[in-house]
Design an enzyme around this catalytic site. Structure first.
Site, mmCIF file in Angstrom:
data_model
loop_
_atom_site.group_PDB
_atom_site.id
_atom_site.type_symbol
_atom_site.label_atom_id
_atom_site.label_comp_id
_atom_site.label_asym_id
_atom_site.label_seq_id
_atom_site.Cartn_x
_atom_site.Cartn_y
_atom_site.Cartn_z
ATOM 1 N N ARG A 1 0.827 -1.207 0.000
ATOM 2 C CA ARG A 1 0.000 0.000 0.000
ATOM 3 C C ARG A 1 0.859 1.254 0.000
ATOM 4 O O ARG A 1 0.578 2.212 -0.738
ATOM 5 C CB ARG A 1 -0.936 -0.025 1.214
ATOM 6 C CG ARG A 1 -2.082 -0.996 1.048
ATOM 7 C CD ARG A 1 -2.829 -1.259 2.335
ATOM 8 N NE ARG A 1 -3.994 -2.095 2.063
ATOM 9 C CZ ARG A 1 -4.744 -2.663 3.000
ATOM 10 N NH1 ARG A 1 -4.446 -2.484 4.285
ATOM 11 N NH2 ARG A 1 -5.789 -3.402 2.663
ATOM 12 N N HIS B 1 -5.818 -0.226 -6.604
ATOM 13 C CA HIS B 1 -4.739 -1.117 -6.153
ATOM 14 C C HIS B 1 -4.681 -1.209 -4.625
ATOM 15 O O HIS B 1 -4.769 -0.199 -3.929
ATOM 16 C CB HIS B 1 -3.379 -0.594 -6.647
ATOM 17 C CG HIS B 1 -3.031 -1.055 -8.027
ATOM 18 N ND1 HIS B 1 -2.087 -0.419 -8.793
ATOM 19 C CD2 HIS B 1 -3.482 -2.082 -8.786
ATOM 20 C CE1 HIS B 1 -1.970 -1.027 -9.962
ATOM 21 N NE2 HIS B 1 -2.814 -2.029 -9.985
ATOM 22 N N GLU B 2 -4.487 -2.430 -4.120
ATOM 23 C CA GLU B 2 -4.263 -2.681 -2.689
ATOM 24 C C GLU B 2 -5.342 -2.077 -1.806
ATOM 25 O O GLU B 2 -5.063 -1.482 -0.766
ATOM 26 C CB GLU B 2 -2.881 -2.176 -2.268
ATOM 27 C CG GLU B 2 -1.743 -2.797 -3.050
ATOM 28 C CD GLU B 2 -1.784 -4.314 -3.051
ATOM 29 O OE1 GLU B 2 -2.233 -4.913 -2.061
ATOM 30 O OE2 GLU B 2 -1.385 -4.905 -4.069
ATOM 31 N N GLY B 3 -6.575 -2.244 -2.216
ATOM 32 C CA GLY B 3 -7.696 -1.741 -1.424
ATOM 33 C C GLY B 3 -8.252 -0.469 -2.016
ATOM 34 O O GLY B 3 -7.544 0.533 -2.126
ATOM 35 N N HIS C 1 -10.188 2.176 2.469
ATOM 36 C CA HIS C 1 -9.197 2.770 3.365
ATOM 37 C C HIS C 1 -9.834 3.816 4.281
ATOM 38 O O HIS C 1 -9.353 4.038 5.396
ATOM 39 C CB HIS C 1 -8.041 3.349 2.560
ATOM 40 C CG HIS C 1 -7.176 2.276 1.966
ATOM 41 N ND1 HIS C 1 -6.293 1.540 2.720
ATOM 42 C CD2 HIS C 1 -7.095 1.775 0.704
ATOM 43 C CE1 HIS C 1 -5.679 0.657 1.954
ATOM 44 N NE2 HIS C 1 -6.158 0.769 0.728
#
Length: 589
Positions: A295, A434-436, A441
């Site tokens: 992240r 990407h990545e969540g 978040h």
């Protein structure tokens, strides 16, 4: 000489973070001269081996042919140069063949290679993150068999989380891992969106796969983590038979086209053998070690792409002649460079504050890791945990906006392939996912991070900002006082929202994305105060590049007057616990 401008990286590392002060203990080899030399070497390799092929790797994305992948050879050549420079193992211990490089310097290097070609940079990013996970949680046997080839860059790594029916909802994954008599597991299932899941570059691929063991707990508590190599590995480290991991197809993305993105089938055309990492049921906790590293790297990649667009549009604005200033009514007079127009300067400033503020934040998060490795402190981990969703998400949103402004400055040329800014935008548009995804978040920050240890992480965030406010010179009183107000109001609002979440999680978290953006604005304001303070100190000492330092002060002023006030507007709405999004009926869309 390299065409990469290293002034800002060196300013961030040496003058804002004072990274050479950490040249002790683990990092004793890294004084200022050494760090500057490593940066210059990385810039040369990025320019020579990555940058020339960026457009080609975008135009010639990997192809699915006869069950395998075809890709341009320049990608492998670039990564060979990267490996030969030792960058795969740069952060690892000397005992593993690494350089024990500080994370701040590693982050700066990653920034340079991502600027040159983000699509190629994805392979080492995932490989290093996989190696770090194994170093933290793997058994001695697993480290001996799998870790060293990853550190050397001979094998690449992946993270296999998502499935066709379960992207961000990992509790719903269906991949199974059935225990075998020899202690291994038979892996069966399908994984989707696996970056680097197949390629023609590395000797082997180490897939880190989330799966459930039959009879385990439901949801995320039943998820375990497994090593599933592309080729089985013999006890002596040599490669054995092909494992049952089959490439089902490639996903064709709008950006990052140099990185293969795959659908993988496990156990369909033959046994897929996996080896459990750590304890059953703790797979997601282990995987978060890799995910959080990724992240932060996504945030750095977004920053690099925003910076690349900014520099192209800045050069264009200085050269492109168009129109005249509003006070000049003579149509026969020469046209002026478009940088003379106020709105072009506004768009350049919007880019500058986003990319340089984001870079400051990403390097600051890296410095927390360096400080913790030199003198372990749980508080550093808490602060890093709080900053991680911000460091991933704010650059992904606002450096993408920077790329939009770059295209706008180039006008019609901006959306043609004659210039790279349209490619930077396409690449960067992936990063809010990407990545969540961005909204996830926000839920993580407001629903989890700010309440950890009774709000200790948020307290540490406020204390760190106030410490820098206290050291700000009188020249920055306007910015320091504004930032102090924003911190106070953020703490008060957060207390209100935390209580609301306890009463009604659905309502309390309904506007968590606004909270994430607001926290990001305040945090980037903090980063700009730090940069302006360092710039004034250099100016007072008669050091540094005067134009660069003046630019820092002008950008700080711009951020505080043009962007930071948005944080107050978001807080005002958040304080009302507005339910508009929840109240809107599905049938009304």
């Amino acid at each position: 000489m390299t065409s990469f401008d290293l002034r800002d990286l060196e300013f961030q590392l040496f003058d804002v973070l004072r990274a050479p002060d950490n040249a002790v203990g683990r990092y004793a080899d890294y004084d200022r001269e050494t760090m500057a030399g490593v940066l210059a070497m990385a810039a040369r390799i990025a320019e020579a081996e990555f940058l020339p092929h960026a457009a080609k790797s975008d135009a010639n994305e990997p192809r699915f042919v006869d069950g395998g992948v075809e890709m341009i050879p320049e990608i492998g050549q670039a990564l060979t140069a990267y490996r030969e420079a030792g960058f795969f193992g740069a952060g690892f211990d000397h005992e593993l063949g690494g350089m024990q490089m500080p994370e701040t310097l590693r982050g700066a290097i990653g920034f340079l290679f991502s600027m040159a070609d983000i699509g190629i940079s994805g392979y080492p990013l995932l490989t290093v993150a996989a190696a770090n996970l194994l170093a933290a949680f793997g058994s001695d046997e697993q480290k001996q068999r799998y870790l060293l080839p990853l550190v050397e860059g001979r094998w690449f790594g992946t993270m296999c989380l998502s499935e066709p029916h379960a992207g961000s909802s990992l509790a719903d994954i269906a991949t199974m891992a059935r225990p075998q008599p020899d202690g291994s597991y038979a892996i069966s299932g399908r994984k989707m969106w696996i970056s680097g899941g197949e390629q023609t570059i590395s000797e082997n691929i180490v897939h880190l796969v989330l799966a459930k063991i039959p009879g385990g707990a439901p949801g995320v508590k039943g998820i375990s983590l497994f090593i599933v190599p592309k080729f089985c590995v013999n006890p002596d480290g040599s490669l054995g038979d092909r494992n049952g991991v089959v490439l089902a197809g490639l996903n064709h993305k709008m950006g990052y086209r140099g990185t293969t993105n795959t659908a993988l089938n496990f156990g369909e055309d033959g046994p897929s053998i996996g080896y459990i990492i750590g304890e059953p049921g703790k797979g997601l906790a282990y995987m978060f070690h890799m995910m959080n590293e990724a992240r932060v790297a996504v945030g750095m990649g977004a920053t690099a792409l925003g910076t690349a667009g900014y520099r192209v549009s800045l050069a264009y604005a200085r050269e492109r002649l168009q129109g005249r200033t509003p006070d000049n009514k003579d149509p026969t007079s020469p046209q002026v460079p478009i940088i003379e127009h106020a709105d072009v300067r506004r768009m350049l400033l919007m880019q500058k504050v986003a990319v340089e503020g984001s870079l400051a934040l990403l390097l600051y998060t890296a410095s927390l890791l360096d400080r913790d490795r030199l003198a372990p402190d749980a508080d550093l981990g808490l602060l890093l945990g709080l900053l991680t969703p911000i460091a991933k998400s704010w650059p992904s949103e606002y450096c993408l906006e920077a790329n939009k402004h770059a295209i706008q400055i180039l006008g019609g040329a901006g959306y043609t392939r004659d210039y790279p800014v349209e490619r930077f935008y396409r690449d960067n548009r992936l990063n809010p996912i990407h990545e969540g995804a961005h909204g996830i978040h926000g839920l993580d920050l407001l629903g989890r991070k700010v309440v950890l240890e009774n709000g200790r992480a948020l307290t540490l965030w406020a204390e760190a900002i106030r410490a820098d406010i206290a050291h700000a010179p009188a020249t920055l009183a306007e910015q320091a006082q504004a930032l102090e107000r924003h911190v106070d109001e953020t703490l008060a609002l957060t207390a209100t929202l935390v209580e609301a979440v306890k009463r009604d999680p659905r309502l309390g978290l309904a506007n968590a994305t606004l909270y994430l953006d607001m926290m990001g604005h305040v945090t980037i304001g903090w980063m700009w105060l730090r940069q302006a303070t360092a710039a004034l100190a250099l100016r007072a000492a008669g050091e540094g590049d005067r134009d660069h330092l003046d630019g820092k002060l002008g950008a700080c002023r711009f951020f505080f007057r043009y962007l930071l006030p948005d944080a107050a507007n978001k807080r005002a709405l958040l304080a009302t616990l507005d339910d508009t999004t929840l109240a809107m009926p599905e049938s009304g869309f």
